[in-house]
Motif scaffolding. Structure first.
Motif, PDB file in Angstrom:
ATOM      1  N   MET A  92       4.161   0.971 -44.557  1.00 57.11           N
ATOM      2  CA  MET A  92       3.440   1.864 -45.474  1.00 57.11           C
ATOM      3  C   MET A  92       1.938   1.611 -45.455  1.00 57.11           C
ATOM      4  O   MET A  92       1.130   2.541 -45.483  1.00 57.11           O
ATOM      5  CB  MET A  92       3.999   1.689 -46.887  1.00 57.11           C
ATOM      6  CG  MET A  92       5.416   2.183 -47.012  1.00 57.11           C
ATOM      7  SD  MET A  92       5.542   3.986 -46.934  1.00 57.11           S
ATOM      8  CE  MET A  92       4.936   4.377 -48.574  1.00 57.11           C
ATOM      9  N   THR A 144      -0.120   6.906 -49.586  1.00 52.37           N
ATOM     10  CA  THR A 144       1.121   6.143 -49.629  1.00 52.37           C
ATOM     11  C   THR A 144       1.204   5.400 -50.954  1.00 52.37           C
ATOM     12  O   THR A 144       0.179   5.013 -51.525  1.00 52.37           O
ATOM     13  CB  THR A 144       1.199   5.112 -48.481  1.00 52.37           C
ATOM     14  OG1 THR A 144       0.137   4.163 -48.640  1.00 52.37           O
ATOM     15  CG2 THR A 144       1.097   5.774 -47.119  1.00 52.37           C
ATOM     16  N   ASN A 194      10.955   8.079 -50.283  1.00 52.69           N
ATOM     17  CA  ASN A 194      12.004   7.380 -49.530  1.00 52.69           C
ATOM     18  C   ASN A 194      12.597   6.305 -50.425  1.00 52.69           C
ATOM     19  O   ASN A 194      12.099   5.190 -50.489  1.00 52.69           O
ATOM     20  CB  ASN A 194      11.398   6.715 -48.285  1.00 52.69           C
ATOM     21  CG  ASN A 194      10.827   7.711 -47.311  1.00 52.69           C
ATOM     22  OD1 ASN A 194      11.514   8.619 -46.863  1.00 52.69           O
ATOM     23  ND2 ASN A 194       9.556   7.544 -46.970  1.00 52.69           N
ATOM     24  N   VAL A 213       9.702   9.313 -42.856  1.00 54.99           N
ATOM     25  CA  VAL A 213       8.307   9.416 -42.390  1.00 54.99           C
ATOM     26  C   VAL A 213       8.223  10.429 -41.245  1.00 54.99           C
ATOM     27  O   VAL A 213       7.365  11.316 -41.226  1.00 54.99           O
ATOM     28  CB  VAL A 213       7.778   8.035 -41.941  1.00 54.99           C
ATOM     29  CG1 VAL A 213       6.440   8.172 -41.220  1.00 54.99           C
ATOM     30  CG2 VAL A 213       7.652   7.097 -43.150  1.00 54.99           C
ATOM     31  N   THR A 247       7.614   4.995 -51.151  1.00 55.92           N
ATOM     32  CA  THR A 247       8.783   4.284 -50.645  1.00 55.92           C
ATOM     33  C   THR A 247       9.153   3.135 -51.570  1.00 55.92           C
ATOM     34  O   THR A 247       8.274   2.422 -52.070  1.00 55.92           O
ATOM     35  CB  THR A 247       8.513   3.757 -49.217  1.00 55.92           C
ATOM     36  OG1 THR A 247       8.233   4.873 -48.373  1.00 55.92           O
ATOM     37  CG2 THR A 247       9.709   3.021 -48.658  1.00 55.92           C
ATOM     38  N   ILE A 283       3.542   9.797 -49.194  1.00 59.85           N
ATOM     39  CA  ILE A 283       4.787   9.115 -48.850  1.00 59.85           C
ATOM     40  C   ILE A 283       4.962   7.962 -49.833  1.00 59.85           C
ATOM     41  O   ILE A 283       4.144   7.036 -49.864  1.00 59.85           O
ATOM     42  CB  ILE A 283       4.753   8.582 -47.405  1.00 59.85           C
ATOM     43  CG1 ILE A 283       4.541   9.731 -46.402  1.00 59.85           C
ATOM     44  CG2 ILE A 283       6.045   7.818 -47.088  1.00 59.85           C
ATOM     45  CD1 ILE A 283       4.247   9.265 -44.976  1.00 59.85           C
ATOM     46  N   ILE A 302       0.523   3.090 -42.253  1.00 59.56           N
ATOM     47  CA  ILE A 302       0.425   4.557 -42.363  1.00 59.56           C
ATOM     48  C   ILE A 302      -0.830   4.931 -43.151  1.00 59.56           C
ATOM     49  O   ILE A 302      -1.583   5.836 -42.764  1.00 59.56           O
ATOM     50  CB  ILE A 302       1.680   5.157 -43.043  1.00 59.56           C
ATOM     51  CG1 ILE A 302       2.892   5.019 -42.123  1.00 59.56           C
ATOM     52  CG2 ILE A 302       1.450   6.625 -43.413  1.00 59.56           C
ATOM     53  CD1 ILE A 302       4.223   5.357 -42.795  1.00 59.56           C
ATOM     54  N   MET A 358       5.888  13.843 -41.198  1.00 59.38           N
ATOM     55  CA  MET A 358       4.609  13.569 -40.529  1.00 59.38           C
ATOM     56  C   MET A 358       3.980  14.802 -39.866  1.00 59.38           C
ATOM     57  O   MET A 358       2.777  15.030 -40.008  1.00 59.38           O
ATOM     58  CB  MET A 358       4.772  12.408 -39.546  1.00 59.38           C
ATOM     59  CG  MET A 358       3.467  11.848 -39.003  1.00 59.38           C
ATOM     60  SD  MET A 358       2.301  11.243 -40.273  1.00 59.38           S
ATOM     61  CE  MET A 358       2.932   9.601 -40.608  1.00 59.38           C
TER      62      MET A 358
END
Length: 248
Positions: free
Chosen positions: A166, A182, A89, A122, A139, A137, A169, A126
């Motif tokens: 983040m 992450t 992202n 996300v 970011t 993920i 998560i 997911m």
């Protein structure tokens, strides 16, 4: 063997800067890239360059503020390459200004792109990451997601929010046993098109002067992204602050 090889990686904000540099490096190391951004002609150019260099990539015009478009980008990854391993992202804007200047439209645009755009990414991965019990993920936050800077009140607020999101998560996935990794990036003065989004003249002048004196290229961040993806599945390297050596 590099674990970057054969991974299917979706990148938003891929038409320039950190997104473009990361796409090219990951493709060179054998990943399969799916690139999204609003500027389709730039995406096509980058994908053509990757393919000419022997890499694998595809693209789709994507506005991260539209959940359906981000979902469609992830679906393209699955249709074209058979799955999804990583989403980066990276789409973001930085129209910095003092709060008192009340650039409210710009505040809303930052929240929509820098925060909701990340949430849309996300949400798009997911279900797959949860069911396959792996995924990563990545970011782009900012050094303004760690420290507070005058002129970056709302920008920093979106980047602080991403930092919290983040980390939560990561923790929830560990509790849920879904193995989602992450990685949050906190770049400082990296020379990209980000400064072009600043309309406030005083803020822009100050930032231009800083970046002109200490800024480094987006390849610096691309190497960090590659490093994060390259770790074994049981290793989560989750926070990276990337400063130019010259920046105080």
């Amino acid at each position: 063997m590099m674990s970057v090889k054969d991974k299917v990686i979706v990148i938003t904000g891929a038409s320039s800067g950190i997104g473009e540099a990361s796409a090219k490096l990951l493709a060179k190391n054998g990943a399969k890239l799916v690139l999204g951004a609003r500027r389709e002609e730039r995406l096509k150019e980058i994908v053509d360059q990757i393919i000419a260099a022997g890499g694998q990539a595809t693209y789709q015009s994507t506005d991260v503020t539209q959940p359906g478009q981000v979902k469609a980008l992830v679906q393209l990854a699955k249709d074209r390459f058979g799955g999804i391993d990583v989403i980066f992202n990276n789409a973001g804007i930085m129209p910095s200004s003092p709060i008192s200047a009340l650039h409210i439209d710009e505040w809303n645009a930052m929240i929509d792109i820098n925060l909701k755009g990340v949430l849309n990414g996300v949400a798009a991965v997911m279900p797959d990451f949860t069911s396959q019990k792996h995924g990563q993920i990545i970011t782009t936050s900012s050094v303004a997601g760690i420290k507070s800077f005058p002129g970056a009140g709302v920008y920093g607020a979106t980047k602080f929010a991403v930092r919290n999101l983040m980390e939560v998560i990561r923790m929830e996935s560990a509790q849920e046993g879904t193995n989602i990794r992450t990685a949050t990036l906190y770049p400082a003065a990296i020379n990209t098109e980000l400064l072009h989004t600043i309309t406030d003249q005083n803020t822009r002048a100050g930032m231009d002067s800083l970046y002109n004196s200490v800024g480094i290229g987006p390849d610096a961040v691309a190497r960090v992204v590659n490093f994060a993806v390259d770790q074994p599945e049981d290793v989560n390297v989750n926070e990276f602050i990337i400063y130019p050596t010259k920046q105080g």
